[in-house]
Design a protein around this motif. Structure first.
Motif, mmCIF file in Angstrom:
data_model
loop_
_atom_site.group_PDB
_atom_site.id
_atom_site.type_symbol
_atom_site.label_atom_id
_atom_site.label_comp_id
_atom_site.label_asym_id
_atom_site.label_seq_id
_atom_site.Cartn_x
_atom_site.Cartn_y
_atom_site.Cartn_z
ATOM 1 N N ILE A 41 -32.892 -22.595 3.096
ATOM 2 C CA ILE A 41 -32.121 -21.742 4.016
ATOM 3 C C ILE A 41 -31.604 -22.574 5.186
ATOM 4 O O ILE A 41 -30.440 -22.475 5.567
ATOM 5 C CB ILE A 41 -32.971 -20.551 4.505
ATOM 6 C CG1 ILE A 41 -33.226 -19.588 3.348
ATOM 7 C CG2 ILE A 41 -32.288 -19.831 5.673
ATOM 8 C CD1 ILE A 41 -34.265 -18.523 3.621
ATOM 9 N N LEU B 178 -39.274 -16.333 9.409
ATOM 10 C CA LEU B 178 -38.937 -15.884 8.052
ATOM 11 C C LEU B 178 -40.114 -16.034 7.092
ATOM 12 O O LEU B 178 -40.161 -15.382 6.050
ATOM 13 C CB LEU B 178 -37.736 -16.650 7.518
ATOM 14 C CG LEU B 178 -36.413 -16.373 8.214
ATOM 15 C CD1 LEU B 178 -35.334 -17.312 7.686
ATOM 16 C CD2 LEU B 178 -35.988 -14.927 8.047
ATOM 17 N N LEU C 168 -41.917 -13.003 5.759
ATOM 18 C CA LEU C 168 -41.352 -12.204 4.677
ATOM 19 C C LEU C 168 -42.034 -12.558 3.356
ATOM 20 O O LEU C 168 -42.489 -13.688 3.175
ATOM 21 C CB LEU C 168 -39.857 -12.486 4.525
ATOM 22 C CG LEU C 168 -38.951 -12.055 5.665
ATOM 23 C CD1 LEU C 168 -37.542 -12.586 5.420
ATOM 24 C CD2 LEU C 168 -38.925 -10.548 5.783
ATOM 25 N N ASP D 156 -38.393 -11.825 -0.967
ATOM 26 C CA ASP D 156 -37.342 -11.564 0.025
ATOM 27 C C ASP D 156 -36.646 -12.847 0.452
ATOM 28 O O ASP D 156 -35.432 -12.869 0.655
ATOM 29 C CB ASP D 156 -37.914 -10.851 1.250
ATOM 30 C CG ASP D 156 -38.281 -9.393 0.983
ATOM 31 O OD1 ASP D 156 -37.930 -8.879 -0.104
ATOM 32 O OD2 ASP D 156 -38.919 -8.782 1.855
ATOM 33 N N LEU D 157 -37.408 -13.913 0.569
ATOM 34 C CA LEU D 157 -36.809 -15.204 0.911
ATOM 35 C C LEU D 157 -35.895 -15.682 -0.217
ATOM 36 O O LEU D 157 -34.819 -16.219 0.040
ATOM 37 C CB LEU D 157 -37.888 -16.246 1.177
ATOM 38 C CG LEU D 157 -38.593 -16.148 2.521
ATOM 39 C CD1 LEU D 157 -39.737 -17.152 2.576
ATOM 40 C CD2 LEU D 157 -37.643 -16.356 3.663
ATOM 41 N N THR E 31 -34.280 -13.782 -2.259
ATOM 42 C CA THR E 31 -33.094 -12.929 -2.167
ATOM 43 C C THR E 31 -32.162 -13.414 -1.064
ATOM 44 O O THR E 31 -30.940 -13.462 -1.241
ATOM 45 C CB THR E 31 -33.508 -11.457 -1.911
ATOM 46 O OG1 THR E 31 -34.340 -11.019 -2.970
ATOM 47 C CG2 THR E 31 -32.292 -10.557 -1.796
ATOM 48 N N LEU E 32 -32.729 -13.791 0.055
ATOM 49 C CA LEU E 32 -31.929 -14.297 1.168
ATOM 50 C C LEU E 32 -31.181 -15.575 0.782
ATOM 51 O O LEU E 32 -29.998 -15.719 1.080
ATOM 52 C CB LEU E 32 -32.821 -14.531 2.384
ATOM 53 C CG LEU E 32 -32.148 -15.039 3.649
ATOM 54 C CD1 LEU E 32 -31.039 -14.089 4.102
ATOM 55 C CD2 LEU E 32 -33.178 -15.236 4.737
ATOM 56 N N CYS F 94 -28.266 -14.610 -1.430
ATOM 57 C CA CYS F 94 -27.204 -13.964 -0.653
ATOM 58 C C CYS F 94 -26.399 -14.980 0.160
ATOM 59 O O CYS F 94 -25.170 -14.898 0.222
ATOM 60 C CB CYS F 94 -27.791 -12.908 0.285
ATOM 61 S SG CYS F 94 -28.445 -11.469 -0.553
ATOM 62 N N ILE F 95 -27.076 -15.927 0.766
ATOM 63 C CA ILE F 95 -26.387 -16.952 1.547
ATOM 64 C C ILE F 95 -25.504 -17.793 0.635
ATOM 65 O O ILE F 95 -24.343 -18.061 0.954
ATOM 66 C CB ILE F 95 -27.398 -17.837 2.312
ATOM 67 C CG1 ILE F 95 -28.109 -17.020 3.389
ATOM 68 C CG2 ILE F 95 -26.693 -19.045 2.944
ATOM 69 C CD1 ILE F 95 -29.292 -17.718 4.024
#
Length: 50
Positions: free
Chosen positions: A10, A23, A26, A30-31, A33-34, A37-38
């Motif tokens: 990330i 973060l 989380l 979820d990480l 998923t993040l 998404c990024i």
């Protein structure tokens, strides 16, 4: 991949040295998923610029 590895991804994607350790609270899913998404957002931006 563990949480710290995901956090490093990330940070690299965002090109930041800002402390994002919050973060780590989380869930790993979820990480993940993040990260996805990024990456998708960057892909969208690169397509628009072409």
């Amino acid at each position: 991949m563990d949480k710290t590895e995901l956090l490093e991804i990330i940070k690299k994607l965002l090109k930041t040295d800002v402390d994002l350790d919050f973060l780590l609270k989380l869930p790993e899913s979820d990480l993940e998923t993040l990260v996805v998404c990024i990456r998708e957002r960057f892909d969208q931006l690169s397509i628009k610029q072409q």
